[in-house]
Motif scaffolding. Structure first.
Motif, PDB file in Angstrom:
ATOM      1  N   LEU A 131       0.836  -1.205   0.000  1.00 38.62           N
ATOM      2  CA  LEU A 131       0.000   0.000   0.000  1.00 38.62           C
ATOM      3  C   LEU A 131       0.871   1.256   0.000  1.00 38.62           C
ATOM      4  O   LEU A 131       0.775   2.113  -0.871  1.00 38.62           O
ATOM      5  CB  LEU A 131      -0.898   0.038   1.238  1.00 38.62           C
ATOM      6  CG  LEU A 131      -1.902  -1.097   1.411  1.00 38.62           C
ATOM      7  CD1 LEU A 131      -2.705  -0.863   2.679  1.00 38.62           C
ATOM      8  CD2 LEU A 131      -2.828  -1.161   0.216  1.00 38.62           C
ATOM      9  N   TYR A 132       1.747   1.349   1.000  1.00 44.02           N
ATOM     10  CA  TYR A 132       2.510   2.593   1.185  1.00 44.02           C
ATOM     11  C   TYR A 132       3.425   2.900  -0.001  1.00 44.02           C
ATOM     12  O   TYR A 132       3.669   4.059  -0.320  1.00 44.02           O
ATOM     13  CB  TYR A 132       3.345   2.504   2.456  1.00 44.02           C
ATOM     14  CG  TYR A 132       2.552   2.406   3.737  1.00 44.02           C
ATOM     15  CD1 TYR A 132       1.380   3.133   3.913  1.00 44.02           C
ATOM     16  CD2 TYR A 132       2.981   1.595   4.779  1.00 44.02           C
ATOM     17  CE1 TYR A 132       0.661   3.041   5.098  1.00 44.02           C
ATOM     18  CE2 TYR A 132       2.268   1.501   5.966  1.00 44.02           C
ATOM     19  CZ  TYR A 132       1.100   2.226   6.123  1.00 44.02           C
ATOM     20  OH  TYR A 132       0.395   2.139   7.276  1.00 44.02           O
ATOM     21  N   GLU A 133       3.961   1.840  -0.610  1.00 43.17           N
ATOM     22  CA  GLU A 133       4.901   2.097  -1.712  1.00 43.17           C
ATOM     23  C   GLU A 133       4.193   2.649  -2.955  1.00 43.17           C
ATOM     24  O   GLU A 133       4.849   3.029  -3.916  1.00 43.17           O
ATOM     25  CB  GLU A 133       5.675   0.835  -2.066  1.00 43.17           C
ATOM     26  CG  GLU A 133       6.899   0.582  -1.177  1.00 43.17           C
ATOM     27  CD  GLU A 133       8.022   1.601  -1.395  1.00 43.17           C
ATOM     28  OE1 GLU A 133       8.164   2.099  -2.513  1.00 43.17           O
ATOM     29  OE2 GLU A 133       8.737   1.894  -0.427  1.00 43.17           O
ATOM     30  N   ARG A 134       2.880   2.661  -2.918  1.00 45.81           N
ATOM     31  CA  ARG A 134       2.168   3.218  -4.071  1.00 45.81           C
ATOM     32  C   ARG A 134       2.073   4.738  -3.930  1.00 45.81           C
ATOM     33  O   ARG A 134       1.032   5.338  -4.165  1.00 45.81           O
ATOM     34  CB  ARG A 134       0.791   2.576  -4.199  1.00 45.81           C
ATOM     35  CG  ARG A 134       0.893   1.115  -4.571  1.00 45.81           C
ATOM     36  CD  ARG A 134      -0.436   0.428  -4.510  1.00 45.81           C
ATOM     37  NE  ARG A 134      -1.250   0.694  -5.693  1.00 45.81           N
ATOM     38  CZ  ARG A 134      -2.425   0.102  -5.904  1.00 45.81           C
ATOM     39  NH1 ARG A 134      -2.913  -0.753  -5.042  1.00 45.81           N
ATOM     40  NH2 ARG A 134      -3.119   0.380  -6.985  1.00 45.81           N
ATOM     41  N   ALA A 135       3.146   5.332  -3.518  1.00 49.64           N
ATOM     42  CA  ALA A 135       3.260   6.785  -3.488  1.00 49.64           C
ATOM     43  C   ALA A 135       4.505   7.109  -4.290  1.00 49.64           C
ATOM     44  O   ALA A 135       5.394   6.283  -4.395  1.00 49.64           O
ATOM     45  CB  ALA A 135       3.420   7.271  -2.052  1.00 49.64           C
ATOM     46  N   GLY A 136       4.556   8.283  -4.856  1.00 52.26           N
ATOM     47  CA  GLY A 136       5.781   8.665  -5.539  1.00 52.26           C
ATOM     48  C   GLY A 136       5.531   9.454  -6.803  1.00 52.26           C
ATOM     49  O   GLY A 136       4.416   9.901  -7.080  1.00 52.26           O
ATOM     50  N   ARG A 137       6.621   9.617  -7.520  1.00 45.96           N
ATOM     51  CA  ARG A 137       6.567  10.303  -8.799  1.00 45.96           C
ATOM     52  C   ARG A 137       7.193   9.385  -9.835  1.00 45.96           C
ATOM     53  O   ARG A 137       8.048   8.580  -9.516  1.00 45.96           O
ATOM     54  CB  ARG A 137       7.390  11.594  -8.752  1.00 45.96           C
ATOM     55  CG  ARG A 137       6.996  12.522  -7.624  1.00 45.96           C
ATOM     56  CD  ARG A 137       7.291  13.938  -8.010  1.00 45.96           C
ATOM     57  NE  ARG A 137       6.559  14.244  -9.233  1.00 45.96           N
ATOM     58  CZ  ARG A 137       6.512  15.475  -9.768  1.00 45.96           C
ATOM     59  NH1 ARG A 137       7.153  16.466  -9.202  1.00 45.96           N
ATOM     60  NH2 ARG A 137       5.824  15.704 -10.873  1.00 45.96           N
ATOM     61  N   ILE A 138       6.780   9.540 -11.063  1.00 47.90           N
ATOM     62  CA  ILE A 138       7.360   8.734 -12.131  1.00 47.90           C
ATOM     63  C   ILE A 138       7.996   9.671 -13.137  1.00 47.90           C
ATOM     64  O   ILE A 138       7.417  10.692 -13.503  1.00 47.90           O
ATOM     65  CB  ILE A 138       6.288   7.846 -12.792  1.00 47.90           C
ATOM     66  CG1 ILE A 138       5.816   6.773 -11.804  1.00 47.90           C
ATOM     67  CG2 ILE A 138       6.826   7.205 -14.061  1.00 47.90           C
ATOM     68  CD1 ILE A 138       4.738   5.873 -12.339  1.00 47.90           C
ATOM     69  N   ASP A 139       9.195   9.301 -13.528  1.00 49.45           N
ATOM     70  CA  ASP A 139       9.958  10.083 -14.480  1.00 49.45           C
ATOM     71  C   ASP A 139       9.134  10.298 -15.762  1.00 49.45           C
ATOM     72  O   ASP A 139       8.622   9.343 -16.343  1.00 49.45           O
ATOM     73  CB  ASP A 139      11.236   9.291 -14.809  1.00 49.45           C
ATOM     74  CG  ASP A 139      12.333  10.216 -15.258  1.00 49.45           C
ATOM     75  OD1 ASP A 139      12.181  11.440 -15.082  1.00 49.45           O
ATOM     76  OD2 ASP A 139      13.333   9.719 -15.785  1.00 49.45           O
ATOM     77  N   GLY A 140       8.997  11.532 -16.141  1.00 47.71           N
ATOM     78  CA  GLY A 140       8.307  11.815 -17.390  1.00 47.71           C
ATOM     79  C   GLY A 140       6.796  11.897 -17.283  1.00 47.71           C
ATOM     80  O   GLY A 140       6.116  12.134 -18.277  1.00 47.71           O
ATOM     81  N   ARG A 141       6.254  11.650 -16.087  1.00 49.89           N
ATOM     82  CA  ARG A 141       4.799  11.807 -15.929  1.00 49.89           C
ATOM     83  C   ARG A 141       4.538  13.063 -15.109  1.00 49.89           C
ATOM     84  O   ARG A 141       5.305  13.393 -14.206  1.00 49.89           O
ATOM     85  CB  ARG A 141       4.181  10.610 -15.216  1.00 49.89           C
ATOM     86  CG  ARG A 141       4.517   9.281 -15.847  1.00 49.89           C
ATOM     87  CD  ARG A 141       3.444   8.868 -16.852  1.00 49.89           C
ATOM     88  NE  ARG A 141       3.866   7.656 -17.530  1.00 49.89           N
ATOM     89  CZ  ARG A 141       3.162   6.527 -17.547  1.00 49.89           C
ATOM     90  NH1 ARG A 141       2.010   6.469 -16.920  1.00 49.89           N
ATOM     91  NH2 ARG A 141       3.597   5.472 -18.187  1.00 49.89           N
ATOM     92  N   GLU A 142       3.402  13.648 -15.377  1.00 51.53           N
ATOM     93  CA  GLU A 142       3.089  14.932 -14.780  1.00 51.53           C
ATOM     94  C   GLU A 142       2.788  14.848 -13.274  1.00 51.53           C
ATOM     95  O   GLU A 142       3.341  15.578 -12.474  1.00 51.53           O
ATOM     96  CB  GLU A 142       1.870  15.502 -15.529  1.00 51.53           C
ATOM     97  CG  GLU A 142       1.505  16.917 -15.215  1.00 51.53           C
ATOM     98  CD  GLU A 142       2.598  17.899 -15.625  1.00 51.53           C
ATOM     99  OE1 GLU A 142       2.726  18.910 -14.940  1.00 51.53           O
ATOM    100  OE2 GLU A 142       3.322  17.622 -16.619  1.00 51.53           O
ATOM    101  N   GLY A 143       1.904  13.941 -12.916  1.00 48.20           N
ATOM    102  CA  GLY A 143       1.326  13.956 -11.566  1.00 48.20           C
ATOM    103  C   GLY A 143       2.177  13.290 -10.497  1.00 48.20           C
ATOM    104  O   GLY A 143       3.327  12.904 -10.730  1.00 48.20           O
ATOM    105  N   SER A 144       1.592  13.186  -9.306  1.00 50.20           N
ATOM    106  CA  SER A 144       2.282  12.555  -8.194  1.00 50.20           C
ATOM    107  C   SER A 144       1.253  12.000  -7.228  1.00 50.20           C
ATOM    108  O   SER A 144       0.125  12.473  -7.174  1.00 50.20           O
ATOM    109  CB  SER A 144       3.155  13.573  -7.467  1.00 50.20           C
ATOM    110  OG  SER A 144       2.344  14.591  -6.920  1.00 50.20           O
ATOM    111  N   VAL A 145       1.666  10.982  -6.465  1.00 52.99           N
ATOM    112  CA  VAL A 145       0.812  10.477  -5.390  1.00 52.99           C
ATOM    113  C   VAL A 145       1.531  10.722  -4.073  1.00 52.99           C
ATOM    114  O   VAL A 145       2.624  10.211  -3.855  1.00 52.99           O
ATOM    115  CB  VAL A 145       0.512   8.966  -5.549  1.00 52.99           C
ATOM    116  CG1 VAL A 145      -0.324   8.472  -4.372  1.00 52.99           C
ATOM    117  CG2 VAL A 145      -0.202   8.688  -6.859  1.00 52.99           C
TER     118      VAL A 145
END
Lengths: 476, 588
Positions: free
Chosen positions: A287-301
């Motif tokens: 659950l917790y690891e589903r946070a973050g940013r992805i290179d090249g994508r706009e949004g964030s969790v």
């Protein structure tokens, strides 16, 4: 779809049925009772001729003649941008009386791990307007920062304050419109708590940009294991496919873990610490690891899970395992609460691991890092001295020690206790920090660079006014 | 990991049951620890139990949707890693699949399943420079040539240890892929750059030796008080938030090893990303080249499959051993070994094995010691000397060091760096507790420090330890009666101890000049504090009031030596010493 009437055992939330075909692990199941109710469940264990099914709504009403249907697919969440503004139950069905949800896509709720190579390191400062967080334990975009609380403490108010006030000052200045959304996942909270959140969402207009998942205290416990996954699947969709900056609030993780334990016990698993399943670390991490940013994508969790520590014991498995996975924690303290502090955040055991990369020149202010270290050290020193004062009295202490005591008192009353409706910008937070630290002589400031002391140290320090803070209109 | 296509399937069976990462199969002819491909998607797994016709497999990937009846294919080989040039500057998951290749193959930032990739690039060519000639005789493990793997490291091509060896029949310099033969032996054996080795088996060595050289970490508290030897073992246990990862990362950045293997075992994704983003940018303190050129990263984050977490420490140490065989000093960091132990526990409980302490399997201690025993300072079979130092982080639940993983680890390792939540709360970093920590290498490393830094090293260290011990005792009294109630000499000791703690033991990983402290600077900084101690006590004896002594201008500067650039330290410390002397002597 084949129907079975082969239930052999019903035990707590689990149903065992005999099958004569291959059933996939984690597959969704529908069970129709004699009364015509349809209950949903998930395959927990699949063997050649027998499957174990965990039923979300509880097994009440199921008998051995109930029919079992296997859907052939794992649990999916229908996702669409239209979810914003909607209120759903813990399994993702609308409960706000609005129209049916027409999904753009259906996503597996288990979610896949983000490849560490594809992640982008989070370092964008989020201003929450709360000094104890911004100044001392800064939140950044893509972080998972839980609130460690206990029963009866105002963690909901703090979470709401963050949801209300959070901005990214850098973007505001640049005039960039950042699309901001809140995904709220409630697990086993009471109707009253739920109302508190909903009222605030509605009053501030936040509901429009929120997706709310509600599993209340009287909803089936097993459903709680699905609710956060639904919420996070929605958050990931909004963030990584639609470009939103999503703040995900999950409350209360303790209820989630209780549900895990309940299922573990029903399955007669070998329990780990305090009866919680041995795989709880892995489960929480998913659950917790589903946070973050992805290179090249706009949004964030960004995740703010809330948990109530049983017995206010942070070595209890739930806060303990959480602390090992999340990037810090914000700790609420009962003593501060009884002193009337709002928010009653104890900054000493609180921590933000991503702070150091999100603050400083160009991000917040050049003096932030040093000042924070000094404030921590000075407050810790003041706390220590309080114990001593109880024994020997203030007169027995040196002048410097007395200054530390004053500092600790005023740090609490002026820095931490700002009220749930005050929104302080980062400059104001740091300025208050300087005014307070200047109660100590310069020679005591060994964590701060000399040039910074030169620039920011306040001679004749005395804090009173609260200019620069924004008072929200009072509750009506 | 070798690809499925490389090996002919020995046998096929069917899945009988699925429970999380544990799958049982029937009618499969397999040996223990064989690698198998499970289900229609071909998920990689390893045989961990055989009972009658039923084979139990731990699967390295997510198993949702996998059901009974699907095929299980045995490769007939144990879990191996691909060894050869190209491992440095790479980042792998727990079974040595390169994560960047996976990203490309999956076309998504999320980890899909059923995708396999070799551990090293089989297509890339390398410039091979032989060090043997036709007619030479080579034996197993002998070095036959070199390949410039990165700017920093020359990769040595070795005769595989399971070869017979013999006369070199043909050898050629030039560009080759790792699978092309570079040396042929008269007995028909062909040597390529690429080797495979089963991860659960230690690579053979000639002899393990007693380590006598320190692994310089650039951390004052470690080098100064609790040094680790090259080839030594260390454990860093600590509750969450006490700085395990920061300490491990500092070691990975600054330790004077030739090769660093960094294993992120069941830890945070963002932390690994930080390493991935930072290491290619940061310079290696020895060579100035990017740090990644001497580093292999293994990232199996907490939400990646649990079985691959179990194997990632073995994957890491096998890669380490390969470089050790070339004669390099390897430092391996495993963060965190508790997650590895938990993976064992999870698998064990799914197998319904009889649990030992706190649900951990009874073989926990045996597995931990087997792993740490692969560390050491070795004489290799080919005559070179190399070492593997292992530094394992431990995450005890609730920060309680009496739990099984910490206790079993402490029985094996010789250096113990105890992290302390209380110090961390005060933002005293590194939050290593000086009372609880120890290093059993201290004495055997003294000779090196005496020769390379100063003959006074052991004495000065002992002086610091004594002061800190005395402070610990005095603090207990201070807690009861306050500092002012102490006699002056004891108050002065507290003051000196404070400079040792704040000025010397504390080190700021976020300030560039202070991140890495060479042993010489470590020694000199302590020297300055010692000067203050000597001079202050003389002044006290001469009747100067304690308040005047501690109020001299020069004293607070002791806390700031750390931020003096390395090349100015000598001068700065000498000046400071003089200043202290003058100011104190003026008082009487």
């Amino acid at each position: 779809m084949k129907e079975y009437k082969t239930i052999t055992e019903i035990s707590g939330p689990l149903v065992f049925a005999e099958v004569d075909e291959s059933i996939g692990y984690d597959e969704m199941v529908e069970i129709e009772t004699a009364d015509g109710d349809t209950l949903r469940g998930q395959v927990l264990e699949s063997a050649d001729d027998l499957v174990a099914i965990q039923v979300f709504e509880g097994t009440s009403g199921i008998d051995r003649n109930a029919s079992v249907r296997f859907t052939g697919e794992t649990l999916k969440m229908p996702v669409t941008e239209d979810l914003l503004g909607r209120v759903l139950d813990g399994s993702g069905n609308p409960i706000d009386g609005g129209p049916d949800i027409v999904p753009d896509e259906r996503h597996d709720i288990v979610g896949e791990a983000i490849n560490p190579v594809s992640r982008e390191y989070p370092e964008e400062f989020i201003q929450t307007g709360v000094s104890a967080i911004d100044g001392m334990n800064t939140l950044v975009r893509g972080q998972k920062l839980p609130i460690f609380s206990a029963s009866g403490l105002p963690h909901s108010e703090l979470a709401l304050q963050i949801a209300r006030q959070a901005t990214v000052p850098e973007e505001d200045e640049a005039g960039e419109e950042s699309e901001f959304a809140v995904v709220f996942g409630a697990m086993g909270i009471t109707q009253e708590e739920a109302n508190e959140f909903m009222d605030d969402f509605e009053r501030t207009g936040a509901l429009e940009r929120s997706v709310v998942f509600m599993n209340l205290a009287d909803d089936p416990a097993v459903e709680r294991t699905v609710t956060p996954r639904m919420a996070l699947t929605t958050a990931e969709y909004l963030a990584f496919e639609k470009g939103y900056h999503v703040l995900t609030i999950l409350t209360d993780m303790t209820n989630y873990c209780e549900a895990l334990r309940q299922i573990g016990a029903a399955r007669e698993e070998v329990p780990g610490r305090r009866g919680y399943p041995g795989y709880m670390y892995t489960d929480l991490a998913q659950l917790y690891e589903r946070a973050g940013r992805i290179d090249g994508r706009e949004g964030s969790v960004t995740q703010i899970p809330i948990l109530t520590m049983p017995g206010e014991d942070d070595t209890h498995p739930i806060p303990d395992l959480t602390g090992y996975i999340t990037e810090g924690q914000i700790v609420m303290d009962r003593d501060l609460d009884s002193k009337g502090m709002e928010p009653p955040v104890n900054v000493l055991p609180s921590l933000s691991r991503l702070m150091d990369d999100g603050i400083g020149e160009g991000l917040t202010r050049e003096d932030h890092g040093d000042l924070k270290d000094q404030l921590f050290a000075a407050y810790a020193q003041g706390e220590d001295l309080r114990d001593l004062v109880n024994i020997v009295g203030r007169e027995a202490l040196s002048e410097t020690d007395n200054k530390y005591l004053d500092f600790a008192d005023r740090f609490e009353s002026e820095f931490v206790d700002q009220g749930f409706r005050t929104n302080r910008d980062i400059d104001r937070t740091l300025d208050i920090g300087w005014e307070l630290i200047s109660l100590l002589p310069k020679t005591e400031l060994n964590r701060i660079g000399e040039d910074l002391i030169e620039e920011y140290y306040v001679e004749d320090a005395d804090v009173d006014d609260d200019a620069g803070s924004e008072e929200a209109p009072a509750d009506d | 990991m070798s690809q499925a296509t490389d090996v002919a399937a020995e046998d096929r069976g069917q899945i009988e049951s699925v429970s999380g990462p544990v799958v049982t199969a029937v009618d499969l002819d397999a040996r223990m620890n064989d690698v198998v491909y499970v289900g229609d998607e071909g998920l990689m797994g390893e045989v961990i139990e055989i009972e009658g016709n039923v084979t139990t497999v731990q699967v390295y990937e997510e198993t949702s949707g996998v059901g009974p009846g699907e095929p299980v294919v045995n490769t007939g080989e144990p879990l191996t890693v691909d060894l050869g040039p190209g491992m440095l500057d790479s980042i792998y998951d727990g079974v040595q699949r390169p994560l960047d290749v996976l990203e490309e193959k999956m076309g998504s930032p999320f980890l899909d399943r059923g995708v396999d990739a070799p551990g090293i690039d089989m297509e890339q060519t390398w410039e091979f420079e032989p060090t043997v000639e036709e007619g030479d005789t080579v034996e197993p493990s002998d070095i036959v040539g070199e390949v410039p793997e990165t700017q920093t490291i020359d990769h040595k091509v070795m005769v595989p240890p399971d070869y017979e060896g013999g006369e070199v029949a043909a050898v050629e310099a030039g560009e080759f892929t790792v699978e092309e033969t570079v040396v042929e032996l008269a007995n028909g054996e062909e040597i390529q750059m690429h080797q495979e080795w089963p991860v659960r088996e230690a690579r053979p060595v000639e002899e393990k030796q007693t380590p006598t050289e320190p692994l310089i970490s650039g951390q004052r508290i470690l080098d100064g008080l609790f040094p680790l030897a090259k080839g030594g073992t260390a454990a860093i246990p600590g509750p969450f938030g006490s700085g395990k990862t920061v300490t491990q990362q500092s070691l990975a950045k600054f330790a004077d090893a030739d090769i660093v293997v960094y294993i992120g075992c069941g830890e945070r994704g963002n932390e690994m990303t930080e390493v991935i983003e930072d290491f290619p940018e940061l310079p290696d303190p020895q060579t100035g080249n990017p740090l990644m050129e001497r580093t292999t990263l293994i990232a199996n984050t907490s939400n990646m499959p649990v079985a691959a977490r179990e194997s990632c420490v073995y994957t890491g140490i096998t890669i380490g051993e390969f470089y050790r065989d070339m004669g390099y000093d390897v430092a391996l960091m495993a963060d965190s070994t508790s997650r590895w132990a938990e993976a064992m526990r999870e698998i064990s409980s799914r197998l319904e094995e009889m649990p030992g302490e706190e649900g951990y399997p009874a073989y926990l201690a045996a597995r931990l010691s087997q792993f740490y025993e692969r560390a050491g300072y070795f004489e290799n079979i080919n005559g070179s000397e190399g070492s593997i130092s292992v530094i394992g982080a431990v995450s005890p639940p609730g920060g309680d060091f009496s739990e099984p993983v910490t206790q079993n680890t402490l029985r094996i390792v010789k250096t113990f760096w105890a992290l302390d939540a209380d110090l961390a709360e005060r933002r005293h970093f590194p939050a290593i507790n000086w009372d609880d920590s120890y290093s059993l290498y201290r004495d055997q490393l003294d000779e090196w420090f005496e020769e390379n830094v100063s003959a006074e090293w052991p004495d000065r260290r002992q002086w610091a330890v004594d002061i800190l011990d005395e402070e610990g005792e005095l603090q207990e009294i201070v807690q009861l009666v306050g500092e002012d109630a102490l006699p002056d000499d004891q108050r002065l000791t507290l003051e000196v101890a404070r400079y040792i703690r704040e000025g010397w033991l504390q080190q700021n990983a976020f300030i560039e000049v202070d991140q890495y402290c060479p042993p010489e600077k470590t020694f000199k900084m302590l020297g300055a504090i010692k000067t203050f101690d000597d001079e202050a006590f003389e002044a006290l004896e001469a009747g100067v009031p304690i308040d005047e002594i501690t109020a001299i201008d020069a004293a607070p500067k002791l806390n700031r030596i750390a931020t003096t650039p390395d090349d100015e330290v000598d001068e700065h410390v000498e000046e400071l010493k003089e200043e202290i002397e003058t100011q104190l002597r003026e008082l009487y």
